[in-house]
Scaffold this motif. Sequence first.
Motif, PDB file in Angstrom:
ATOM      1  N   ALA A 141       1.656  -2.485  -5.842  1.00 36.48           N
ATOM      2  CA  ALA A 141       2.968  -2.322  -5.217  1.00 36.48           C
ATOM      3  C   ALA A 141       3.340  -0.847  -5.248  1.00 36.48           C
ATOM      4  CB  ALA A 141       4.011  -3.158  -5.939  1.00 36.48           C
ATOM      5  N   ALA A 142       4.400  -0.515  -4.556  1.00 33.13           N
ATOM      6  CA  ALA A 142       4.872   0.866  -4.518  1.00 33.13           C
ATOM      7  C   ALA A 142       6.156   0.983  -5.319  1.00 33.13           C
ATOM      8  CB  ALA A 142       5.106   1.310  -3.084  1.00 33.13           C
ATOM      9  N   ASP A 143       6.228   1.993  -6.174  1.00 28.98           N
ATOM     10  CA  ASP A 143       7.450   2.256  -6.919  1.00 28.98           C
ATOM     11  C   ASP A 143       8.515   2.761  -5.941  1.00 28.98           C
ATOM     12  OD1 ASP A 143       9.513   3.596  -8.462  1.00 28.98           O
ATOM     13  OD2 ASP A 143       8.158   3.437 -10.171  1.00 28.98           O
ATOM     14  N   PRO A 144       9.669   2.084  -5.844  1.00 32.64           N
ATOM     15  CA  PRO A 144      10.668   2.470  -4.841  1.00 32.64           C
ATOM     16  C   PRO A 144      11.277   3.844  -5.088  1.00 32.64           C
ATOM     17  CG  PRO A 144      11.563   0.824  -6.340  1.00 32.64           C
ATOM     18  CD  PRO A 144      10.104   0.929  -6.644  1.00 32.64           C
ATOM     19  N   THR A 145      11.196   4.354  -6.314  1.00 33.22           N
ATOM     20  CA  THR A 145      11.807   5.655  -6.616  1.00 33.22           C
ATOM     21  C   THR A 145      10.828   6.807  -6.441  1.00 33.22           C
ATOM     22  OG1 THR A 145      11.295   5.339  -8.972  1.00 33.22           O
ATOM     23  CG2 THR A 145      13.460   4.635  -8.202  1.00 33.22           C
ATOM     24  N   THR A 146       9.569   6.577  -6.813  1.00 39.33           N
ATOM     25  CA  THR A 146       8.590   7.665  -6.761  1.00 39.33           C
ATOM     26  C   THR A 146       7.580   7.493  -5.632  1.00 39.33           C
ATOM     27  OG1 THR A 146       7.054   6.558  -8.281  1.00 39.33           O
ATOM     28  CG2 THR A 146       8.789   7.942  -9.249  1.00 39.33           C
ATOM     29  N   GLY A 147       7.427   6.249  -5.150  1.00 45.16           N
ATOM     30  CA  GLY A 147       6.424   5.998  -4.122  1.00 45.16           C
ATOM     31  C   GLY A 147       5.029   5.832  -4.689  1.00 45.16           C
ATOM     32  N   ASP A 148       4.885   5.946  -6.020  1.00 41.99           N
ATOM     33  CA  ASP A 148       3.568   5.812  -6.637  1.00 41.99           C
ATOM     34  C   ASP A 148       3.107   4.358  -6.597  1.00 41.99           C
ATOM     35  OD1 ASP A 148       3.659   8.492  -7.227  1.00 41.99           O
ATOM     36  OD2 ASP A 148       4.453   8.193  -9.267  1.00 41.99           O
ATOM     37  N   ARG A 149       1.778   4.160  -6.582  1.00 42.26           N
ATOM     38  CA  ARG A 149       1.213   2.825  -6.623  1.00 42.26           C
ATOM     39  C   ARG A 149       1.345   2.259  -8.039  1.00 42.26           C
ATOM     40  NH1 ARG A 149       1.068   0.649  -1.997  1.00 42.26           N
ATOM     41  NH2 ARG A 149      -0.686  -0.696  -2.536  1.00 42.26           N
ATOM     42  N   VAL A 150       1.784   1.026  -8.132  1.00 48.09           N
ATOM     43  CA  VAL A 150       2.023   0.386  -9.421  1.00 48.09           C
ATOM     44  C   VAL A 150       1.224  -0.909  -9.494  1.00 48.09           C
ATOM     45  CG1 VAL A 150       3.750  -0.623 -10.947  1.00 48.09           C
ATOM     46  CG2 VAL A 150       4.346   1.353  -9.532  1.00 48.09           C
ATOM     47  N   PRO A 151       0.332  -1.052 -10.471  1.00 49.59           N
ATOM     48  CA  PRO A 151      -0.364  -2.331 -10.639  1.00 49.59           C
ATOM     49  C   PRO A 151       0.591  -3.365 -11.238  1.00 49.59           C
ATOM     50  CG  PRO A 151      -1.000  -0.824 -12.387  1.00 49.59           C
ATOM     51  CD  PRO A 151      -0.117  -0.041 -11.447  1.00 49.59           C
ATOM     52  N   VAL A 152       0.514  -4.587 -10.757  1.00 56.29           N
ATOM     53  CA  VAL A 152       1.391  -5.645 -11.254  1.00 56.29           C
ATOM     54  C   VAL A 152       0.549  -6.717 -11.946  1.00 56.29           C
ATOM     55  CG1 VAL A 152       3.173  -5.242  -9.522  1.00 56.29           C
ATOM     56  CG2 VAL A 152       1.318  -6.859  -9.040  1.00 56.29           C
ATOM     57  N   ARG A 189      15.118 -11.426 -18.988  1.00 56.77           N
ATOM     58  CA  ARG A 189      15.281 -10.968 -17.604  1.00 56.77           C
ATOM     59  C   ARG A 189      15.309  -9.445 -17.516  1.00 56.77           C
ATOM     60  NH1 ARG A 189      18.337 -14.719 -13.399  1.00 56.77           N
ATOM     61  NH2 ARG A 189      17.426 -16.712 -13.999  1.00 56.77           N
ATOM     62  N   ALA A 190      15.880  -8.812 -18.521  1.00 50.15           N
ATOM     63  CA  ALA A 190      15.948  -7.347 -18.513  1.00 50.15           C
ATOM     64  C   ALA A 190      14.567  -6.715 -18.642  1.00 50.15           C
ATOM     65  CB  ALA A 190      16.854  -6.864 -19.644  1.00 50.15           C
ATOM     66  N   ASP A 191      13.586  -7.494 -19.098  1.00 50.33           N
ATOM     67  CA  ASP A 191      12.232  -6.974 -19.282  1.00 50.33           C
ATOM     68  C   ASP A 191      11.323  -7.277 -18.096  1.00 50.33           C
ATOM     69  OD1 ASP A 191      12.909  -6.030 -21.817  1.00 50.33           O
ATOM     70  OD2 ASP A 191      12.437  -7.959 -22.757  1.00 50.33           O
ATOM     71  N   VAL A 192      11.876  -7.880 -17.046  1.00 52.08           N
ATOM     72  CA  VAL A 192      11.096  -8.181 -15.843  1.00 52.08           C
ATOM     73  C   VAL A 192      11.323  -7.077 -14.814  1.00 52.08           C
ATOM     74  CG1 VAL A 192      10.706  -9.823 -13.967  1.00 52.08           C
ATOM     75  CG2 VAL A 192      11.261 -10.660 -16.270  1.00 52.08           C
ATOM     76  N   ARG A 193      10.236  -6.562 -14.257  1.00 59.37           N
ATOM     77  CA  ARG A 193      10.312  -5.526 -13.235  1.00 59.37           C
ATOM     78  C   ARG A 193       9.733  -6.077 -11.925  1.00 59.37           C
ATOM     79  NH1 ARG A 193      12.754  -4.058 -16.943  1.00 59.37           N
ATOM     80  NH2 ARG A 193      12.649  -2.101 -18.119  1.00 59.37           N
ATOM     81  N   PHE A 194      10.573  -6.124 -10.884  1.00 65.80           N
ATOM     82  CA  PHE A 194      10.118  -6.568  -9.574  1.00 65.80           C
ATOM     83  C   PHE A 194       9.753  -5.365  -8.711  1.00 65.80           C
ATOM     84  CE2 PHE A 194      12.901 -10.255 -10.684  1.00 65.80           C
ATOM     85  CZ  PHE A 194      11.897 -11.215 -10.707  1.00 65.80           C
ATOM     86  N   TYR A 195       8.670  -5.514  -7.958  1.00 68.46           N
ATOM     87  CA  TYR A 195       8.236  -4.464  -7.026  1.00 68.46           C
ATOM     88  C   TYR A 195       7.972  -5.110  -5.672  1.00 68.46           C
ATOM     89  CZ  TYR A 195       7.553  -1.575 -11.178  1.00 68.46           C
ATOM     90  OH  TYR A 195       7.741  -0.875 -12.349  1.00 68.46           O
ATOM     91  N   GLY A 196       8.642  -4.610  -4.642  1.00 66.38           N
ATOM     92  CA  GLY A 196       8.389  -5.103  -3.300  1.00 66.38           C
ATOM     93  C   GLY A 196       7.022  -4.669  -2.821  1.00 66.38           C
ATOM     94  N   LEU A 197       6.290  -5.594  -2.209  1.00 66.20           N
ATOM     95  CA  LEU A 197       4.962  -5.230  -1.703  1.00 66.20           C
ATOM     96  C   LEU A 197       4.752  -5.809  -0.308  1.00 66.20           C
ATOM     97  CD1 LEU A 197       3.636  -8.170  -2.268  1.00 66.20           C
ATOM     98  CD2 LEU A 197       2.817  -7.174  -4.365  1.00 66.20           C
ATOM     99  N   GLU A 198       3.807  -5.236   0.387  1.00 63.43           N
ATOM    100  CA  GLU A 198       3.466  -5.702   1.717  1.00 63.43           C
ATOM    101  C   GLU A 198       2.421  -6.804   1.619  1.00 63.43           C
ATOM    102  OE1 GLU A 198       2.287  -2.254   3.913  1.00 63.43           O
ATOM    103  OE2 GLU A 198       4.322  -1.402   3.934  1.00 63.43           O
ATOM    104  N   SER A 199       2.274  -7.560   2.697  1.00 57.26           N
ATOM    105  CA  SER A 199       1.376  -8.717   2.661  1.00 57.26           C
ATOM    106  C   SER A 199      -0.054  -8.335   2.293  1.00 57.26           C
ATOM    107  CB  SER A 199       1.394  -9.426   4.024  1.00 57.26           C
ATOM    108  OG  SER A 199       2.650 -10.010   4.265  1.00 57.26           O
ATOM    109  N   GLU A 200      -0.541  -7.231   2.843  1.00 61.17           N
ATOM    110  CA  GLU A 200      -1.929  -6.863   2.588  1.00 61.17           C
ATOM    111  C   GLU A 200      -2.154  -6.379   1.159  1.00 61.17           C
ATOM    112  OE1 GLU A 200      -1.600  -2.300   4.362  1.00 61.17           O
ATOM    113  OE2 GLU A 200      -2.674  -3.861   5.471  1.00 61.17           O
TER     114      GLU A 200
END
Length: 376
Positions: free
Chosen positions: A170-181, A152-163
Amino acid sequence: MSWRLPRQFAPELIRMLLRSPPPPPPGAPEATAEEIASANIAQQDVIEEVFSEVERELVDDREYRFKAWRLAGLGLLIVLTLAVALGRLLVGGPPSVAELRAQAGVDTWPVLRIGVKDDQYGTAYYDQEKRIWSGFDIDVAYMIAEDLGFRRADVRFYGLESEDRARMQAADPTTGDRVPVQLVIASYSITTDRKSAGVRFSQPYLYTEQSVITLKGHRPVSALQDLENQRVCTLSTSTSQTALDKAKAKVTQKNRVRECFAALDAGDVEAVSTDAAILAGWKHEFPDKYEHWDLGLESNERWGVNVGENPALETLVNLTLYRSFADPEDSRWEKAYEKNLQSEIDPKKKTPVAVGEQPRVERPEVGFLPWEDPLG
């Protein structure tokens, strides 16, 4: 006292018994009729005993030979099964789990990045104060991650919008950079149009349906036609829009469901319509503010995992879903449903939330040696 006649002596003994008796010596008295009859009876008894013994010996012999042939046939079947299994595995058979992991690149990932929603109570929600992710989609994500070998500690969740679900960004919540998942588990319905556009889905992991939420005091909504000419909010790129357009509702689209509820609270729209599993969470969180309406639609929304352009990863995800579905001792899906969705069912209205059984999953093509197949 019982006795057993050696089988090889039986034919000769029978022949001896069937011979005519020798004539009496000269001067000897002739046998009486009673003596002759008694001798014949005794001879017949011996003959019958000999035949019975021979028959028993033959039956025992046939049973022994049958058992021997049966054991030999079983042994040959086992050898052939192993040979076929090894042949399929080594020459042209389905790939093994190790081969699939290598093809997917799983073993090279230091962490597993998963795109999810972050504002859907009960399905996928991020508590910013506690910094805790929760919901049905989150638990399904942990289930898949566990089988892929990630803690579980190795799982990274990123909130994303529907589109962003289709492009897996997804967007990194700390930097705002785009993150491929690597995976998208975000109440993403499987449709023919989305698959034709290139989205690679897993097999479905949840069945739900479209429903409607209004503020308390709104007149009853029993069908989408009741929303004709009313302002209704739904999620962008959502499958719910098609049905709303047919009902001649005035549709407004938002990228996040919380934006739809903000519009509802402000009076900018009169209803929110999307999947029941999403809306039930908001109704459960704010029971005195909203009313949840069942539309009685026959069509189901089938949620699947977007695996991107990675067919080997798709097979591994399907393997987890199949294990969860087929193994009676694997209750991870059931526990996720009970904790997150079953608890949201309205005890009075019992508005449907989602089907309480895991969708049927077809067994994926994965090669196992017979003695190591965990699926039986």
